[in-house]
Design a protein around this motif. Structure first.
Motif, PDB file in Angstrom:
ATOM      1  N   PHE A  94       0.793  -1.238   0.000  1.00  0.00           N
ATOM      2  CA  PHE A  94       0.000   0.000   0.000  1.00  0.00           C
ATOM      3  C   PHE A  94       0.824   1.286   0.000  1.00  0.00           C
ATOM      4  CE2 PHE A  94      -2.501  -3.304   2.257  1.00  0.00           C
ATOM      5  CZ  PHE A  94      -3.510  -3.451   1.316  1.00  0.00           C
ATOM      6  N   GLY A  95       2.130   1.189   0.039  1.00  0.00           N
ATOM      7  CA  GLY A  95       2.956   2.383   0.022  1.00  0.00           C
ATOM      8  C   GLY A  95       3.547   2.707   1.377  1.00  0.00           C
ATOM      9  N   GLN A  96       4.459   3.680   1.405  1.00  0.00           N
ATOM     10  CA  GLN A  96       5.217   3.954   2.617  1.00  0.00           C
ATOM     11  C   GLN A  96       4.408   4.660   3.708  1.00  0.00           C
ATOM     12  OE1 GLN A  96       8.213   2.508   2.964  1.00  0.00           O
ATOM     13  NE2 GLN A  96       7.657   1.674   0.948  1.00  0.00           N
ATOM     14  N   LEU A  97       3.620   5.658   3.362  1.00  0.00           N
ATOM     15  CA  LEU A  97       2.869   6.399   4.372  1.00  0.00           C
ATOM     16  C   LEU A  97       1.923   5.518   5.191  1.00  0.00           C
ATOM     17  CD1 LEU A  97       2.393   9.155   5.655  1.00  0.00           C
ATOM     18  CD2 LEU A  97       0.641   9.588   3.906  1.00  0.00           C
ATOM     19  N   PRO A  98       1.190   4.592   4.550  1.00  0.00           N
ATOM     20  CA  PRO A  98       0.286   3.736   5.331  1.00  0.00           C
ATOM     21  C   PRO A  98       0.986   2.833   6.344  1.00  0.00           C
ATOM     22  CG  PRO A  98      -0.380   3.746   3.038  1.00  0.00           C
ATOM     23  CD  PRO A  98       0.952   4.428   3.100  1.00  0.00           C
ATOM     24  N   ARG A  99       2.311   2.722   6.254  1.00  0.00           N
ATOM     25  CA  ARG A  99       3.029   1.916   7.249  1.00  0.00           C
ATOM     26  C   ARG A  99       2.839   2.466   8.659  1.00  0.00           C
ATOM     27  NH1 ARG A  99       8.920   0.478   4.737  1.00  0.00           N
ATOM     28  NH2 ARG A  99       9.029  -0.712   6.681  1.00  0.00           N
ATOM     29  N   PHE A 100       2.520   3.756   8.762  1.00  0.00           N
ATOM     30  CA  PHE A 100       2.346   4.364  10.077  1.00  0.00           C
ATOM     31  C   PHE A 100       1.041   3.935  10.743  1.00  0.00           C
ATOM     32  CE2 PHE A 100       5.477   7.138   8.099  1.00  0.00           C
ATOM     33  CZ  PHE A 100       6.412   7.267   9.117  1.00  0.00           C
ATOM     34  N   THR A 101       0.216   3.143  10.042  1.00  0.00           N
ATOM     35  CA  THR A 101      -0.982   2.584  10.681  1.00  0.00           C
ATOM     36  C   THR A 101      -0.654   1.339  11.509  1.00  0.00           C
ATOM     37  OG1 THR A 101      -1.533   1.137   8.801  1.00  0.00           O
ATOM     38  CG2 THR A 101      -2.427   3.378   8.767  1.00  0.00           C
ATOM     39  N   THR A 102       0.564   0.818  11.371  1.00  0.00           N
ATOM     40  CA  THR A 102       0.964  -0.377  12.120  1.00  0.00           C
ATOM     41  C   THR A 102       0.740  -0.142  13.608  1.00  0.00           C
ATOM     42  OG1 THR A 102       2.663  -0.840  10.454  1.00  0.00           O
ATOM     43  CG2 THR A 102       2.821  -2.024  12.535  1.00  0.00           C
ATOM     44  N   ASN A 103       0.108  -1.094  14.265  1.00  0.00           N
ATOM     45  CA  ASN A 103      -0.264  -0.889  15.662  1.00  0.00           C
ATOM     46  C   ASN A 103      -0.171  -2.174  16.466  1.00  0.00           C
ATOM     47  OD1 ASN A 103      -3.157  -2.184  15.756  1.00  0.00           O
ATOM     48  ND2 ASN A 103      -3.092  -0.963  13.884  1.00  0.00           N
ATOM     49  N   TYR A 104      -0.236  -2.041  17.771  1.00  0.00           N
ATOM     50  CA  TYR A 104      -0.060  -3.183  18.665  1.00  0.00           C
ATOM     51  C   TYR A 104      -1.241  -4.151  18.640  1.00  0.00           C
ATOM     52  CZ  TYR A 104       3.743  -0.328  20.526  1.00  0.00           C
ATOM     53  OH  TYR A 104       4.882   0.430  20.667  1.00  0.00           O
ATOM     54  N   ASP A 105      -2.443  -3.629  18.468  1.00  0.00           N
ATOM     55  CA  ASP A 105      -3.618  -4.506  18.470  1.00  0.00           C
ATOM     56  C   ASP A 105      -3.568  -5.497  17.303  1.00  0.00           C
ATOM     57  OD1 ASP A 105      -5.102  -3.115  20.707  1.00  0.00           O
ATOM     58  OD2 ASP A 105      -4.878  -1.472  19.301  1.00  0.00           O
ATOM     59  N   PHE A 106      -3.182  -5.012  16.128  1.00  0.00           N
ATOM     60  CA  PHE A 106      -3.096  -5.912  14.985  1.00  0.00           C
ATOM     61  C   PHE A 106      -1.842  -6.784  15.039  1.00  0.00           C
ATOM     62  CE2 PHE A 106      -6.821  -4.306  13.046  1.00  0.00           C
ATOM     63  CZ  PHE A 106      -7.145  -5.190  12.022  1.00  0.00           C
ATOM     64  N   THR A 107      -0.826  -6.368  15.786  1.00  0.00           N
ATOM     65  CA  THR A 107       0.322  -7.244  16.013  1.00  0.00           C
ATOM     66  C   THR A 107      -0.121  -8.479  16.786  1.00  0.00           C
ATOM     67  OG1 THR A 107       1.831  -5.349  16.030  1.00  0.00           O
ATOM     68  CG2 THR A 107       2.619  -7.383  17.031  1.00  0.00           C
ATOM     69  N   PHE A 108      -0.926  -8.261  17.818  1.00  0.00           N
ATOM     70  CA  PHE A 108      -1.504  -9.392  18.559  1.00  0.00           C
ATOM     71  C   PHE A 108      -2.334 -10.269  17.632  1.00  0.00           C
ATOM     72  CE2 PHE A 108      -5.588 -10.807  20.326  1.00  0.00           C
ATOM     73  CZ  PHE A 108      -5.147 -11.851  21.129  1.00  0.00           C
ATOM     74  N   LEU A 109      -3.199  -9.639  16.825  1.00  0.00           N
ATOM     75  CA  LEU A 109      -4.068 -10.404  15.941  1.00  0.00           C
ATOM     76  C   LEU A 109      -3.243 -11.222  14.948  1.00  0.00           C
ATOM     77  CD1 LEU A 109      -7.129 -10.780  15.411  1.00  0.00           C
ATOM     78  CD2 LEU A 109      -6.899  -9.119  13.560  1.00  0.00           C
ATOM     79  N   SER A 110      -2.155 -10.659  14.461  1.00  0.00           N
ATOM     80  CA  SER A 110      -1.304 -11.379  13.524  1.00  0.00           C
ATOM     81  C   SER A 110      -0.693 -12.619  14.174  1.00  0.00           C
ATOM     82  CB  SER A 110      -0.193 -10.456  13.008  1.00  0.00           C
ATOM     83  OG  SER A 110       0.656 -11.135  12.102  1.00  0.00           O
ATOM     84  N   ALA A 111      -0.144 -12.450  15.374  1.00  0.00           N
ATOM     85  CA  ALA A 111       0.439 -13.595  16.080  1.00  0.00           C
ATOM     86  C   ALA A 111      -0.614 -14.662  16.360  1.00  0.00           C
ATOM     87  CB  ALA A 111       1.083 -13.125  17.386  1.00  0.00           C
ATOM     88  N   LEU A 112      -1.803 -14.221  16.781  1.00  0.00           N
ATOM     89  CA  LEU A 112      -2.882 -15.154  17.095  1.00  0.00           C
ATOM     90  C   LEU A 112      -3.335 -15.931  15.863  1.00  0.00           C
ATOM     91  CD1 LEU A 112      -5.104 -16.237  19.037  1.00  0.00           C
ATOM     92  CD2 LEU A 112      -6.499 -14.281  18.324  1.00  0.00           C
ATOM     93  N   LEU A 113      -3.589 -15.234  14.766  1.00  0.00           N
ATOM     94  CA  LEU A 113      -4.151 -15.895  13.586  1.00  0.00           C
ATOM     95  C   LEU A 113      -3.124 -16.749  12.861  1.00  0.00           C
ATOM     96  CD1 LEU A 113      -6.536 -13.135  12.182  1.00  0.00           C
ATOM     97  CD2 LEU A 113      -7.024 -15.007  13.772  1.00  0.00           C
ATOM     98  N   HIS A 114      -1.866 -16.347  12.872  1.00  0.00           N
ATOM     99  CA  HIS A 114      -0.834 -17.214  12.297  1.00  0.00           C
ATOM    100  C   HIS A 114      -0.760 -18.535  13.058  1.00  0.00           C
ATOM    101  CE1 HIS A 114       0.765 -13.823   9.908  1.00  0.00           C
ATOM    102  NE2 HIS A 114       1.374 -14.756   9.203  1.00  0.00           N
ATOM    103  N   ASP A 115      -0.859 -18.458  14.379  1.00  0.00           N
ATOM    104  CA  ASP A 115      -0.806 -19.669  15.198  1.00  0.00           C
ATOM    105  C   ASP A 115      -2.067 -20.504  15.009  1.00  0.00           C
ATOM    106  OD1 ASP A 115      -0.293 -21.600  17.163  1.00  0.00           O
ATOM    107  OD2 ASP A 115       0.647 -20.141  18.477  1.00  0.00           O
ATOM    108  N   ALA A 116      -3.219 -19.871  15.065  1.00  0.00           N
ATOM    109  CA  ALA A 116      -4.482 -20.599  14.924  1.00  0.00           C
ATOM    110  C   ALA A 116      -4.606 -21.273  13.563  1.00  0.00           C
ATOM    111  CB  ALA A 116      -5.657 -19.657  15.145  1.00  0.00           C
ATOM    112  N   ALA A 117      -4.084 -20.624  12.533  1.00  0.00           N
ATOM    113  CA  ALA A 117      -4.153 -21.175  11.174  1.00  0.00           C
ATOM    114  C   ALA A 117      -3.034 -22.170  10.897  1.00  0.00           C
ATOM    115  CB  ALA A 117      -4.088 -20.045  10.160  1.00  0.00           C
ATOM    116  N   LYS A 118      -2.131 -22.349  11.878  1.00  0.00           N
ATOM    117  CA  LYS A 118      -0.959 -23.228  11.702  1.00  0.00           C
ATOM    118  C   LYS A 118      -0.171 -22.820  10.457  1.00  0.00           C
ATOM    119  CE  LYS A 118      -2.571 -25.329  15.250  1.00  0.00           C
ATOM    120  NZ  LYS A 118      -2.086 -24.880  16.566  1.00  0.00           N
ATOM    121  N   ALA A 119      -0.073 -21.520  10.258  1.00  0.00           N
ATOM    122  CA  ALA A 119       0.632 -20.989   9.091  1.00  0.00           C
ATOM    123  C   ALA A 119       2.138 -21.053   9.313  1.00  0.00           C
ATOM    124  CB  ALA A 119       0.204 -19.542   8.832  1.00  0.00           C
TER     125      ALA A 119
END
Length: 289
Positions: A35-60
């Motif tokens: 999506f480009g460089q500026l949208p990188r500033f939307t990175t946040n802790y809540d979605f970091t948790f969601l990423s760790a959770l869903l990667h594990d749950a999906a056995k990715a």
């Protein structure tokens, strides 16, 4: 985005800290790639948790490599791109845009107008690539608007649209890997975030005459301190019962690769954040992990 779903850093192992940062940096890099460089500033802790959770749950499969990036040339562990991460990054962009749009509607300042304009094109790209996620978020915000317009006095009813949205987003992201416990966890995490944000914004909402579920449900507001003192039991019950349901769903999940990290966030981090909110005399500062 919100910053209420974070690790309890004092008890976080070095290994889990590196793993957590790899998910955080992975979202940032994936967002920049898509999506480009500026949208990188939307990175946040809540979605970091969601990423760790869903990667594990999906056995990715997760691949972590050390790289620098345009924002920080120092090498660090970064989760490498994968299809699951694409959907997570897109969901974050879509939700970030809707939050900016909501901020504009509520008259929250110039920064939300600038954010909405900056994220308009990335939002359209993410919504076109993953329409089910966009539909879930848009439908939820329509219900949230109705809750606010109707001045709903039930805390559970007020929180349900945002909580249901988080469960639906998770279901769309990992598909058939979802189960009732994972849905329940994501629902209650969403509910916790909604309540936390409302507690944090008590004074701002009252001053700006905006809807706040706690003021609508519990009545007279003179000051944050007075309101929290008079309604301590009701506010604490709403937050801590939601936390307890999240923990109950979490412990039933068969998680492996990020279990220790996720246990820290759900069982310790949420409780610590709840206690901080309930005891705060003013709006919390954004956390830094």
């Amino acid at each position: 985005m919100y910053g209420y779903v974070i690790p309890q850093k004092s008890t976080l192992s070095n290994q889990d800290f590196v793993l957590y940062r790899s998910f955080y940096c992975g979202i940032c890099c994936q967002t920049g790639k898509l999506f480009g460089q500026l949208p990188r500033f939307t990175t946040n802790y809540d979605f970091t948790f969601l990423s760790a959770l869903l990667h594990d749950a999906a056995k990715a499969d997760i691949v972590i490599e050390e790289h620098g990036c345009v924002l920080n040339p120092k090498k660090k562990a970064i989760l490498q791109p994968n299809p699951l991460h694409e959907r997570i990054a897109a969901a974050n962009i879509i939700l970030s845009y809707k939050k900016a749009e909501d901020g504009v509607k509520d008259g929250d300042g110039l920064k939300y107008g600038l954010a909405r304009r900056a994220f308009s094109r990335p939002y359209k790209k993410a919504a076109a690539a993953f329409p089910e996620i966009a539909e879930a978020v848009n439908a939820a915000y329509e219900k949230i608007d109705s809750v606010e317009t109707e001045n709903v006095e039930s805390l559970d009813r007020a929180a349900d649209p945002f909580a249901s949205m988080m469960a639906k987003i998770s279901e769309v992201i990992i598909g058939e890997r979802i189960d009732d416990n994972l849905k329940g966890l994501c629902y209650n995490i969403g509910k916790f975030v909604y309540f936390a944000d409302a507690i944090d914004d008590l004074e701002d909402d009252f001053r700006k005459k905006r809807y706040n579920p706690f003021i609508a449900a519990l009545g007279e507001f003179k000051s944050r301190a007075d309101f929290m003192e008079k309604n301590k039991d009701a506010v604490e019950f709403a937050v801590m019962s939601t936390y307890a349901r999240a923990v109950d769903c979490f412990i039933r999940l068969n998680l492996t690769q990020s279990r220790s990290l996720l246990t820290n966030i759900v069982c310790e981090g949420l409780k610590a954040k709840a206690e901080e909110l309930l005891g705060a005399k003013k709006k919390l500062r954004p956390p830094k992990i």
